[in-house]
Design a protein around this motif. Structure first.
Motif, PDB file in Angstrom:
ATOM      1  N   UNK A  82     -45.182 -80.495 -68.228  1.00 31.54           N
ATOM      2  CA  UNK A  82     -44.533 -81.484 -67.364  1.00 31.54           C
ATOM      3  C   UNK A  82     -45.122 -82.878 -67.560  1.00 31.54           C
ATOM      4  N   UNK A  83     -44.269 -83.891 -67.426  1.00 33.07           N
ATOM      5  CA  UNK A  83     -44.695 -85.276 -67.568  1.00 33.07           C
ATOM      6  C   UNK A  83     -44.172 -86.090 -66.394  1.00 33.07           C
ATOM      7  N   UNK A  84     -45.068 -86.864 -65.796  1.00 33.75           N
ATOM      8  CA  UNK A  84     -44.694 -87.789 -64.728  1.00 33.75           C
ATOM      9  C   UNK A  84     -44.809 -89.198 -65.286  1.00 33.75           C
ATOM     10  N   UNK A  85     -43.646 -89.881 -65.401  1.00 28.15           N
ATOM     11  CA  UNK A  85     -43.617 -91.210 -66.022  1.00 28.15           C
ATOM     12  C   UNK A  85     -44.277 -91.192 -67.400  1.00 28.15           C
ATOM     13  N   UNK A  86     -43.982 -90.130 -68.168  1.00 26.74           N
ATOM     14  CA  UNK A  86     -44.463 -89.949 -69.543  1.00 26.74           C
ATOM     15  C   UNK A  86     -45.959 -89.687 -69.640  1.00 26.74           C
ATOM     16  N   UNK A  87     -46.597 -89.379 -68.521  1.00 35.18           N
ATOM     17  CA  UNK A  87     -48.011 -88.996 -68.519  1.00 35.18           C
ATOM     18  C   UNK A  87     -48.091 -87.518 -68.173  1.00 35.18           C
ATOM     19  N   UNK A  88     -48.765 -86.758 -69.008  1.00 37.49           N
ATOM     20  CA  UNK A  88     -48.852 -85.306 -68.816  1.00 37.49           C
ATOM     21  C   UNK A  88     -49.484 -84.985 -67.468  1.00 37.49           C
ATOM     22  N   UNK A  89     -48.903 -84.026 -66.750  1.00 41.68           N
ATOM     23  CA  UNK A  89     -49.489 -83.556 -65.490  1.00 41.68           C
ATOM     24  C   UNK A  89     -49.602 -82.036 -65.531  1.00 41.68           C
ATOM     25  N   UNK A  90     -50.175 -81.450 -64.496  1.00 36.05           N
ATOM     26  CA  UNK A  90     -50.507 -80.033 -64.513  1.00 36.05           C
ATOM     27  C   UNK A  90     -49.506 -79.195 -63.733  1.00 36.05           C
ATOM     28  N   UNK A  91     -49.270 -77.996 -64.259  1.00 34.90           N
ATOM     29  CA  UNK A  91     -48.521 -77.007 -63.499  1.00 34.90           C
ATOM     30  C   UNK A  91     -49.446 -76.368 -62.469  1.00 34.90           C
ATOM     31  N   UNK A  92     -48.834 -75.706 -61.495  1.00 33.04           N
ATOM     32  CA  UNK A  92     -49.566 -74.914 -60.496  1.00 33.04           C
ATOM     33  C   UNK A  92     -50.589 -75.751 -59.716  1.00 33.04           C
ATOM     34  N   UNK A  93     -50.257 -77.011 -59.458  1.00 32.61           N
ATOM     35  CA  UNK A  93     -51.138 -77.887 -58.690  1.00 32.61           C
ATOM     36  C   UNK A  93     -50.297 -78.892 -57.913  1.00 32.61           C
ATOM     37  N   UNK A  94     -50.912 -79.581 -56.981  1.00 36.13           N
ATOM     38  CA  UNK A  94     -50.217 -80.633 -56.249  1.00 36.13           C
ATOM     39  C   UNK A  94     -50.114 -81.884 -57.111  1.00 36.13           C
ATOM     40  N   UNK A  95     -48.929 -82.490 -57.128  1.00 40.66           N
ATOM     41  CA  UNK A  95     -48.684 -83.688 -57.925  1.00 40.66           C
ATOM     42  C   UNK A  95     -48.172 -84.788 -56.999  1.00 40.66           C
ATOM     43  N   UNK A  96     -48.899 -85.892 -56.927  1.00 39.22           N
ATOM     44  CA  UNK A  96     -48.517 -87.019 -56.076  1.00 39.22           C
ATOM     45  C   UNK A  96     -47.358 -87.786 -56.708  1.00 39.22           C
ATOM     46  N   UNK A 101     -40.788 -92.638 -59.327  1.00 41.47           N
ATOM     47  CA  UNK A 101     -41.349 -91.771 -60.368  1.00 41.47           C
ATOM     48  C   UNK A 101     -40.281 -90.875 -60.987  1.00 41.47           C
ATOM     49  N   UNK A 102     -40.454 -90.599 -62.283  1.00 35.19           N
ATOM     50  CA  UNK A 102     -39.546 -89.716 -63.014  1.00 35.19           C
ATOM     51  C   UNK A 102     -40.338 -88.525 -63.545  1.00 35.19           C
ATOM     52  N   UNK A 103     -39.847 -87.319 -63.252  1.00 35.97           N
ATOM     53  CA  UNK A 103     -40.480 -86.078 -63.693  1.00 35.97           C
ATOM     54  C   UNK A 103     -39.603 -85.430 -64.752  1.00 35.97           C
ATOM     55  N   UNK A 104     -40.210 -85.130 -65.903  1.00 33.53           N
ATOM     56  CA  UNK A 104     -39.478 -84.438 -66.957  1.00 33.53           C
ATOM     57  C   UNK A 104     -40.373 -83.360 -67.567  1.00 33.53           C
TER      58      UNK A 104
END
Length: 284
Positions: A82-96, A101-104
């Motif tokens: 997963x990417x938030x605004x083209x920055x990689x983020x983590x699965x199975x965690x809270x995402x601010x 914001x765009x999630x892809x």
């Protein structure tokens, strides 16, 4: 204050789902609900939501989501990046998430169904005790590009940095645990041996209603009156085809019900891909 999420791209058969619709089977209304309830419950547990809060469910091809309002989300199910605004983020965690914001998602590597949970759940139409989309019950059976879904935005963030470990449980369980179905004892010893000691392949005939298996089982059983069926019921058709009923299945059927998957095994087979092999193990 309300926020909305816009589907910049709808992905493949993306829907709103919760734990399902109960108490209406006598009217022919399917239970519906998340195909992989384990990942669904995890998405809500990460956010400290009510366990039945509505989520977005997508199938193999992910949507692109734009959030108009601050919130917190979680991502579970399929293994992907997963990417938030083209920055990689983590699965199975809270995402601010902040307004705009765009999630892809990229590199979907394993599994079929992905889930996006949101703080306090999505606020789609609530019909017959559920927000799960289903044709002829809700206005639409799935989500489309440019659809807008409402949620409660948050005024103050309190995200946790902890990461919940979620093993790829559907890889670990190739043998599905099942109970004997009502018509199991009508099978011959040879049919039972094939059913319980051979592998079966997930076919490309699959959807939220049922998953068909490639290999057939010789069938000489007599026809039967239409009888109640449930998600996880394994039916044997006159042609010998094995059909595993899933969350949007009908409430009655006329084919012999030879096996019944356990709750966990329904989650497992939901995440199996076309071409994957499974077997059946009877449990008491």
């Amino acid at each position: 204050m309300k926020g909305t999420v816009e589907l910049l791209s709808s992905g493949m058969y993306t829907t709103i789902q919760d734990g399902g619709r109960f108490g209406y089977s006598k009217y022919g209304v399917p239970k519906s609900g998340a195909m992989d309830l384990r990942s669904f419950f995890l998405a809500n547990a990460i956010l400290n939501n009510d366990e039945n809060s509505a989520v977005i469910e997508w199938t193999v091809v992910p949507p692109v989501l734009k959030f108009l309002g601050d919130t917190i989300v979680s991502i579970t199910g399929v293994i992907c990046d997963p990417y938030l605004n083209d920055v990689r983020c983590k699965m199975n965690s809270q995402i601010k998430i902040v307004n705009g914001d765009v999630l892809k998602f990229k590199n979907v590597r394993n599994g079929v169904y992905g889930y996006v949970g949101i703080f306090s759940g999505f606020l789609s139409e609530f019909i017959l005790g559920s927000r799960s989309q289903y044709n002829q019950i809700t206005k639409f059976s799935r989500l489309f590009r440019n659809d807008m879904i409402t949620y409660n935005s948050v005024s103050r963030f309190s995200t946790s940095n902890s990461l919940i470990s979620n093993t790829v449980f559907w890889e670990e369980l190739d043998s599905l645990h099942v109970y004997k179905g009502p018509e199991f004892d009508m099978l011959s010893d040879m049919q039972k041996d094939v059913l319980l000691h051979h592998d079966f392949t997930i076919s490309d005939i699959r959807n939220r209603m049922a998953i068909s298996l490639e290999e057939s089982l010789e069938n000489d059983l007599s026809s039967m009156l239409s009888s109640p069926v449930l998600p996880g019921t394994v039916q044997l058709t006159p042609s010998g085809r094995l059909i595993v009923l899933m969350r949007d299945c009908q409430t009655t059927g006329g084919y012999p019900r030879i096996l019944q998957l356990t709750k966990e095994s329904i989650n497992v087979i939901a995440q199996k891909r076309t071409g994957d092999q499974i077997g059946f193990t009877i449990v008491d």
